[in-house]
Design a protein around this motif. Structure first.
Motif, PDB file in Angstrom:
ATOM      1  N   SER A  42       0.839  -1.210   0.000  1.00  0.00           N
ATOM      2  CA  SER A  42       0.000   0.000   0.000  1.00  0.00           C
ATOM      3  C   SER A  42       0.868   1.252   0.000  1.00  0.00           C
ATOM      4  CB  SER A  42      -0.968   0.007   1.191  1.00  0.00           C
ATOM      5  OG  SER A  42      -0.295   0.220   2.419  1.00  0.00           O
ATOM      6  N   TRP A  43       1.990   1.220   0.740  1.00  0.00           N
ATOM      7  CA  TRP A  43       2.887   2.379   0.792  1.00  0.00           C
ATOM      8  C   TRP A  43       3.541   2.588  -0.578  1.00  0.00           C
ATOM      9  CZ3 TRP A  43       5.860   3.376   5.934  1.00  0.00           C
ATOM     10  CH2 TRP A  43       6.419   4.669   5.934  1.00  0.00           C
ATOM     11  N   ASP A  92      -0.466  13.155   2.518  1.00  0.00           N
ATOM     12  CA  ASP A  92      -1.614  12.747   1.709  1.00  0.00           C
ATOM     13  C   ASP A  92      -1.904  13.887   0.734  1.00  0.00           C
ATOM     14  OD1 ASP A  92      -4.237  12.489   0.698  1.00  0.00           O
ATOM     15  OD2 ASP A  92      -4.937  11.455   2.487  1.00  0.00           O
ATOM     16  N   SER A  93      -1.620  13.668  -0.548  1.00  0.00           N
ATOM     17  CA  SER A  93      -1.718  14.742  -1.536  1.00  0.00           C
ATOM     18  C   SER A  93      -3.153  15.126  -1.871  1.00  0.00           C
ATOM     19  CB  SER A  93      -0.979  14.359  -2.821  1.00  0.00           C
ATOM     20  OG  SER A  93      -1.607  13.263  -3.451  1.00  0.00           O
ATOM     21  N   GLU A  94      -4.116  14.339  -1.461  1.00  0.00           N
ATOM     22  CA  GLU A  94      -5.510  14.705  -1.715  1.00  0.00           C
ATOM     23  C   GLU A  94      -6.075  15.569  -0.590  1.00  0.00           C
ATOM     24  OE1 GLU A  94      -7.792  11.229  -2.685  1.00  0.00           O
ATOM     25  OE2 GLU A  94      -6.296  10.563  -4.131  1.00  0.00           O
ATOM     26  N   GLY A 134       1.037   4.078  -2.969  1.00  0.00           N
ATOM     27  CA  GLY A 134       0.805   5.495  -2.702  1.00  0.00           C
ATOM     28  C   GLY A 134       1.903   6.390  -3.249  1.00  0.00           C
ATOM     29  N   ASP A 138       1.511   6.226  -7.248  1.00  0.00           N
ATOM     30  CA  ASP A 138       0.395   6.950  -7.875  1.00  0.00           C
ATOM     31  C   ASP A 138       0.309   8.416  -7.448  1.00  0.00           C
ATOM     32  OD1 ASP A 138      -0.953   7.091  -5.391  1.00  0.00           O
ATOM     33  OD2 ASP A 138      -2.302   5.429  -5.871  1.00  0.00           O
ATOM     34  N   GLY A 139       1.226   8.844  -6.579  1.00  0.00           N
ATOM     35  CA  GLY A 139       1.274  10.247  -6.188  1.00  0.00           C
ATOM     36  C   GLY A 139       0.361  10.623  -5.041  1.00  0.00           C
ATOM     37  N   SER A 140      -0.386   9.661  -4.509  1.00  0.00           N
ATOM     38  CA  SER A 140      -1.288   9.983  -3.394  1.00  0.00           C
ATOM     39  C   SER A 140      -0.540  10.084  -2.068  1.00  0.00           C
ATOM     40  CB  SER A 140      -2.415   8.951  -3.287  1.00  0.00           C
ATOM     41  OG  SER A 140      -1.898   7.670  -2.972  1.00  0.00           O
ATOM     42  N   LEU A 141       0.688   9.531  -1.994  1.00  0.00           N
ATOM     43  CA  LEU A 141       1.486   9.564  -0.775  1.00  0.00           C
ATOM     44  C   LEU A 141       2.903  10.038  -1.123  1.00  0.00           C
ATOM     45  CD1 LEU A 141       1.264   8.805   2.307  1.00  0.00           C
ATOM     46  CD2 LEU A 141       2.384   6.666   1.677  1.00  0.00           C
TER      47      LEU A 141
END
Length: 151
Positions: free
Chosen positions: A42-43, A70-72, A46, A49-52
């Motif tokens: 999961s890390w 958290d980029s969101e 993240g 995909d740029g979410s972390l």
């Protein structure tokens, strides 16, 4: 002490997970992280995909600290440092790099969960840097602090 900084890559994940269990305060073992839904896969996903997004600090060829967000949401998810590298400004540099990244994404407010115990190192660290309490607490019992980067 020579420390370099760079954007984290998926290949850094295993070393980051291992480091988290070696921190002085708020250490989490691999098993404890898995219970929270934080796994190697999961890390890595993240980061990929740029979410972390995150930054790592490197000394003598190994990761000695990191900061991820958290980029969101604009949340600083974790700032971790090996104990022997504390109080040398490394954590502040890592946090500043993550905050600057979030500013460039257009965030006007950043937040994080932090111990509400004044004896915890993180309590004074974030407040000294201008983070302020929202008076709210997250599910883990941590106090939610906020920061307005453009003020």
């Amino acid at each position: 002490m020579n420390v370099s900084y760079r954007i984290a890559t998926p290949e850094d994940t295993a070393e980051c997970i291992a480091l988290r269990g070696k921190t002085r305060e708020n250490a989490f073992s691999i098993e404890q992280l898995e219970e929270l839904g934080i796994t190697l896969d999961s890390w890595k996903a993240g980061i990929s995909d740029g979410s972390l997004p995150g930054y790592v600090g490197i000394s003598e060829g190994r990761i000695i600290g990191y900061c991820f967000g958290d980029s969101e949401a604009g949340e600083i998810v974790v700032l971790a440092l090996l104990p022997e590298y504390e109080s040398k400004g490394i954590g502040k540099v890592l946090l500043d790099k993550m905050m600057e990244s979030f500013r460039s994404l257009g965030f006007e407010r950043l937040f994080l969960g932090c111990s509400s115990d004044p004896k915890a190192r993180s309590y004074g660290f974030y407040r000294h840097l201008g983070w302020r309490s929202t008076g709210l607490f997250d599910d883990a019992g941590d106090e939610i602090l906020e920061y307005f980067p453009n003020k």
